[in-house]
Design a protein around this motif. Structure first.
Motif, PDB file in Angstrom:
ATOM      1  N   ASP A  95       0.825  -1.210   0.000  1.00 52.90           N
ATOM      2  CA  ASP A  95       0.000   0.000   0.000  1.00 52.90           C
ATOM      3  C   ASP A  95       0.855   1.254   0.000  1.00 52.90           C
ATOM      4  O   ASP A  95       0.578   2.207  -0.717  1.00 52.90           O
ATOM      5  CB  ASP A  95      -0.934   0.027   1.210  1.00 52.90           C
ATOM      6  CG  ASP A  95      -2.097  -0.943   1.069  1.00 52.90           C
ATOM      7  OD1 ASP A  95      -2.310  -1.450  -0.049  1.00 52.90           O
ATOM      8  OD2 ASP A  95      -2.775  -1.186   2.088  1.00 52.90           O
ATOM      9  N   HIS A  96       1.919   1.255   0.805  1.00 54.53           N
ATOM     10  CA  HIS A  96       2.780   2.426   0.890  1.00 54.53           C
ATOM     11  C   HIS A  96       3.488   2.656  -0.443  1.00 54.53           C
ATOM     12  O   HIS A  96       3.632   3.791  -0.884  1.00 54.53           O
ATOM     13  CB  HIS A  96       3.788   2.264   2.018  1.00 54.53           C
ATOM     14  CG  HIS A  96       4.630   3.492   2.236  1.00 54.53           C
ATOM     15  ND1 HIS A  96       4.087   4.667   2.679  1.00 54.53           N
ATOM     16  CD2 HIS A  96       5.957   3.716   2.041  1.00 54.53           C
ATOM     17  CE1 HIS A  96       5.051   5.573   2.772  1.00 54.53           C
ATOM     18  NE2 HIS A  96       6.188   5.019   2.386  1.00 54.53           N
ATOM     19  N   MET A  97       3.900   1.590  -1.084  1.00 57.12           N
ATOM     20  CA  MET A  97       4.603   1.718  -2.346  1.00 57.12           C
ATOM     21  C   MET A  97       3.685   2.247  -3.443  1.00 57.12           C
ATOM     22  O   MET A  97       4.126   2.897  -4.368  1.00 57.12           O
ATOM     23  CB  MET A  97       5.204   0.377  -2.762  1.00 57.12           C
ATOM     24  CG  MET A  97       6.363  -0.046  -1.892  1.00 57.12           C
ATOM     25  SD  MET A  97       7.013  -1.646  -2.343  1.00 57.12           S
ATOM     26  CE  MET A  97       7.559  -1.343  -4.009  1.00 57.12           C
ATOM     27  N   ARG A  98       2.399   1.983  -3.346  1.00 59.54           N
ATOM     28  CA  ARG A  98       1.445   2.442  -4.359  1.00 59.54           C
ATOM     29  C   ARG A  98       1.021   3.886  -4.109  1.00 59.54           C
ATOM     30  O   ARG A  98       0.097   4.382  -4.726  1.00 59.54           O
ATOM     31  CB  ARG A  98       0.220   1.534  -4.342  1.00 59.54           C
ATOM     32  CG  ARG A  98       0.537   0.158  -4.857  1.00 59.54           C
ATOM     33  CD  ARG A  98      -0.706  -0.691  -4.929  1.00 59.54           C
ATOM     34  NE  ARG A  98      -0.344  -2.038  -5.333  1.00 59.54           N
ATOM     35  CZ  ARG A  98      -0.986  -3.116  -4.966  1.00 59.54           C
ATOM     36  NH1 ARG A  98      -2.045  -3.024  -4.196  1.00 59.54           N
ATOM     37  NH2 ARG A  98      -0.600  -4.296  -5.373  1.00 59.54           N
ATOM     38  N   GLY A  99       1.647   4.535  -3.176  1.00 56.67           N
ATOM     39  CA  GLY A  99       1.360   5.933  -2.920  1.00 56.67           C
ATOM     40  C   GLY A  99       0.273   6.171  -1.895  1.00 56.67           C
ATOM     41  O   GLY A  99      -0.078   7.298  -1.607  1.00 56.67           O
ATOM     42  N   ARG A 100      -0.300   5.117  -1.350  1.00 56.28           N
ATOM     43  CA  ARG A 100      -1.315   5.281  -0.314  1.00 56.28           C
ATOM     44  C   ARG A 100      -0.637   5.342   1.044  1.00 56.28           C
ATOM     45  O   ARG A 100       0.288   4.583   1.307  1.00 56.28           O
ATOM     46  CB  ARG A 100      -2.303   4.113  -0.339  1.00 56.28           C
ATOM     47  CG  ARG A 100      -3.241   4.198  -1.533  1.00 56.28           C
ATOM     48  CD  ARG A 100      -4.174   3.047  -1.545  1.00 56.28           C
ATOM     49  NE  ARG A 100      -3.546   2.051  -2.423  1.00 56.28           N
ATOM     50  CZ  ARG A 100      -3.969   0.834  -2.617  1.00 56.28           C
ATOM     51  NH1 ARG A 100      -5.027   0.409  -1.979  1.00 56.28           N
ATOM     52  NH2 ARG A 100      -3.358   0.023  -3.431  1.00 56.28           N
ATOM     53  N   PRO A 101      -1.095   6.230   1.920  1.00 54.89           N
ATOM     54  CA  PRO A 101      -0.468   6.308   3.243  1.00 54.89           C
ATOM     55  C   PRO A 101      -0.769   5.053   4.061  1.00 54.89           C
ATOM     56  O   PRO A 101      -1.791   4.410   3.883  1.00 54.89           O
ATOM     57  CB  PRO A 101      -1.103   7.544   3.880  1.00 54.89           C
ATOM     58  CG  PRO A 101      -2.400   7.695   3.166  1.00 54.89           C
ATOM     59  CD  PRO A 101      -2.185   7.172   1.763  1.00 54.89           C
ATOM     60  N   LEU A 102       0.131   4.731   4.929  1.00 50.54           N
ATOM     61  CA  LEU A 102      -0.081   3.623   5.852  1.00 50.54           C
ATOM     62  C   LEU A 102      -1.139   4.022   6.875  1.00 50.54           C
ATOM     63  O   LEU A 102      -1.231   5.182   7.253  1.00 50.54           O
ATOM     64  CB  LEU A 102       1.223   3.272   6.576  1.00 50.54           C
ATOM     65  CG  LEU A 102       2.332   2.696   5.701  1.00 50.54           C
ATOM     66  CD1 LEU A 102       3.617   2.585   6.499  1.00 50.54           C
ATOM     67  CD2 LEU A 102       1.945   1.334   5.168  1.00 50.54           C
ATOM     68  N   PRO A 103      -1.956   3.080   7.346  1.00 51.02           N
ATOM     69  CA  PRO A 103      -2.921   3.435   8.392  1.00 51.02           C
ATOM     70  C   PRO A 103      -2.194   3.911   9.638  1.00 51.02           C
ATOM     71  O   PRO A 103      -1.202   3.305  10.037  1.00 51.02           O
ATOM     72  CB  PRO A 103      -3.682   2.143   8.654  1.00 51.02           C
ATOM     73  CG  PRO A 103      -3.053   1.087   7.815  1.00 51.02           C
ATOM     74  CD  PRO A 103      -1.995   1.703   6.969  1.00 51.02           C
ATOM     75  N   SER A 104      -2.664   4.998  10.204  1.00 51.87           N
ATOM     76  CA  SER A 104      -1.957   5.581  11.341  1.00 51.87           C
ATOM     77  C   SER A 104      -2.138   4.775  12.614  1.00 51.87           C
ATOM     78  O   SER A 104      -1.252   4.720  13.441  1.00 51.87           O
ATOM     79  CB  SER A 104      -2.413   7.021  11.564  1.00 51.87           C
ATOM     80  OG  SER A 104      -3.796   7.047  11.799  1.00 51.87           O
ATOM     81  N   GLY A 105      -3.303   4.158  12.796  1.00 53.48           N
ATOM     82  CA  GLY A 105      -3.545   3.377  14.006  1.00 53.48           C
ATOM     83  C   GLY A 105      -3.792   4.275  15.201  1.00 53.48           C
ATOM     84  O   GLY A 105      -3.584   5.485  15.154  1.00 53.48           O
ATOM     85  N   PRO A 106      -4.239   3.679  16.273  1.00 54.38           N
ATOM     86  CA  PRO A 106      -4.534   4.469  17.475  1.00 54.38           C
ATOM     87  C   PRO A 106      -3.260   4.883  18.198  1.00 54.38           C
ATOM     88  O   PRO A 106      -2.230   4.218  18.096  1.00 54.38           O
ATOM     89  CB  PRO A 106      -5.361   3.506  18.325  1.00 54.38           C
ATOM     90  CG  PRO A 106      -4.914   2.146  17.896  1.00 54.38           C
ATOM     91  CD  PRO A 106      -4.562   2.273  16.440  1.00 54.38           C
ATOM     92  N   ALA A 107      -3.343   5.966  18.937  1.00 51.74           N
ATOM     93  CA  ALA A 107      -2.227   6.403  19.772  1.00 51.74           C
ATOM     94  C   ALA A 107      -2.013   5.386  20.890  1.00 51.74           C
ATOM     95  O   ALA A 107      -2.930   4.637  21.241  1.00 51.74           O
ATOM     96  CB  ALA A 107      -2.538   7.783  20.358  1.00 51.74           C
ATOM     97  N   PRO A 108      -0.818   5.340  21.466  1.00 50.68           N
ATOM     98  CA  PRO A 108      -0.587   4.403  22.575  1.00 50.68           C
ATOM     99  C   PRO A 108      -1.558   4.637  23.734  1.00 50.68           C
ATOM    100  O   PRO A 108      -1.939   5.768  24.020  1.00 50.68           O
ATOM    101  CB  PRO A 108       0.847   4.726  23.006  1.00 50.68           C
ATOM    102  CG  PRO A 108       1.472   5.383  21.825  1.00 50.68           C
ATOM    103  CD  PRO A 108       0.362   6.097  21.116  1.00 50.68           C
ATOM    104  N   PHE A 109      -1.971   3.556  24.365  1.00 49.50           N
ATOM    105  CA  PHE A 109      -2.842   3.548  25.545  1.00 49.50           C
ATOM    106  C   PHE A 109      -4.251   4.066  25.262  1.00 49.50           C
ATOM    107  O   PHE A 109      -4.944   4.531  26.158  1.00 49.50           O
ATOM    108  CB  PHE A 109      -2.200   4.299  26.709  1.00 49.50           C
ATOM    109  CG  PHE A 109      -0.787   3.869  26.935  1.00 49.50           C
ATOM    110  CD1 PHE A 109      -0.510   2.590  27.397  1.00 49.50           C
ATOM    111  CD2 PHE A 109       0.267   4.700  26.625  1.00 49.50           C
ATOM    112  CE1 PHE A 109       0.793   2.162  27.556  1.00 49.50           C
ATOM    113  CE2 PHE A 109       1.574   4.276  26.791  1.00 49.50           C
ATOM    114  CZ  PHE A 109       1.843   3.003  27.254  1.00 49.50           C
ATOM    115  N   THR A 110      -4.670   3.979  24.005  1.00 52.45           N
ATOM    116  CA  THR A 110      -6.032   4.332  23.635  1.00 52.45           C
ATOM    117  C   THR A 110      -6.956   3.184  24.025  1.00 52.45           C
ATOM    118  O   THR A 110      -6.645   2.025  23.792  1.00 52.45           O
ATOM    119  CB  THR A 110      -6.117   4.577  22.111  1.00 52.45           C
ATOM    120  OG1 THR A 110      -5.266   5.667  21.775  1.00 52.45           O
ATOM    121  CG2 THR A 110      -7.538   4.885  21.673  1.00 52.45           C
ATOM    122  N   ALA A 111      -8.090   3.503  24.632  1.00 51.18           N
ATOM    123  CA  ALA A 111      -9.104   2.487  24.929  1.00 51.18           C
ATOM    124  C   ALA A 111      -9.885   2.240  23.648  1.00 51.18           C
ATOM    125  O   ALA A 111     -10.493   3.156  23.092  1.00 51.18           O
ATOM    126  CB  ALA A 111     -10.034   2.964  26.042  1.00 51.18           C
TER     127      ALA A 111
END
Length: 172
Positions: free
Chosen positions: A7-23
């Motif tokens: 996905d990153h190579m195709r120009g799409r950003p990687l999913p950011s995901g939740p911040a640490p310690f997120t419920a």
């Protein structure tokens, strides 16, 4: 090559995901079968999994209302609302279905009559112009205890909210 790298190579950003310690809260919506939703709270993360499922996240120390309802061919089998404070790193917490890792449960109401009373209390706080996510956690504990005792909780007023905000500022 992993799917993320592709996905990153195709120009799409990687999913950011939740911040640490997120419920993280798993939400499900299958009309008239199983319905999990957030009644109030400030989401810091959201991921749609498919038409019926999503995951939302809440930052540490934030408060949210999580409603669960399910039914079968005979009628309602579960009605529940939990008002939860997302915990900070290293804090003890209570486990709760569909909430990872868990949180501090401020209000727990089961059965439709109790859930309805909590929802009415949330409505009254909003009518006063206050976001329930900003209400004093001690007030939510009070609501839980009064409802368990079969009593009516005290009204959360703007002056009571202002006192909570002043107390919170002095504790920082």
């Amino acid at each position: 090559m992993t799917g993320q790298a592709t996905d990153h190579m195709r120009g799409r950003p990687l999913p950011s995901g939740p911040a640490p310690f997120t419920a993280l809260v798993d939400l499900i919506w299958r009309q008239k079968q199983i319905e999990h939703w957030i009644r109030f709270g400030r989401k810091s993360y959201e991921q749609l999994l498919d038409r019926h499922r999503s995951v939302v996240g809440f930052a540490p120390n934030s408060i949210f209302g999580f409603v669960r309802w399910a039914a079968n061919e005979h009628g309602t089998i579960i009605s529940r609302i939990d008002i939860v404070r997302a915990v900070c790193r290293g804090e003890p917490f209570q486990t709760l279905p569909f909430v990872r890792p868990g949180g501090e449960i401020l209000v727990k109401a089961e059965t439709w009559p109790m859930v309805e009373r909590v929802l009415q209390h949330i409505d009254s706080i909003e009518t006063a112009g206050i976001d329930p996510a900003d209400a004093d956690p001690d007030h939510w504990r009070h609501v839980h205890n009064r409802l368990r005792a079969g009593e009516t909780p005290s009204t959360y007023t703007p002056s009571r909210h202002e006192a909570w905000l002043m107390r919170r500022r002095t504790q920082q």
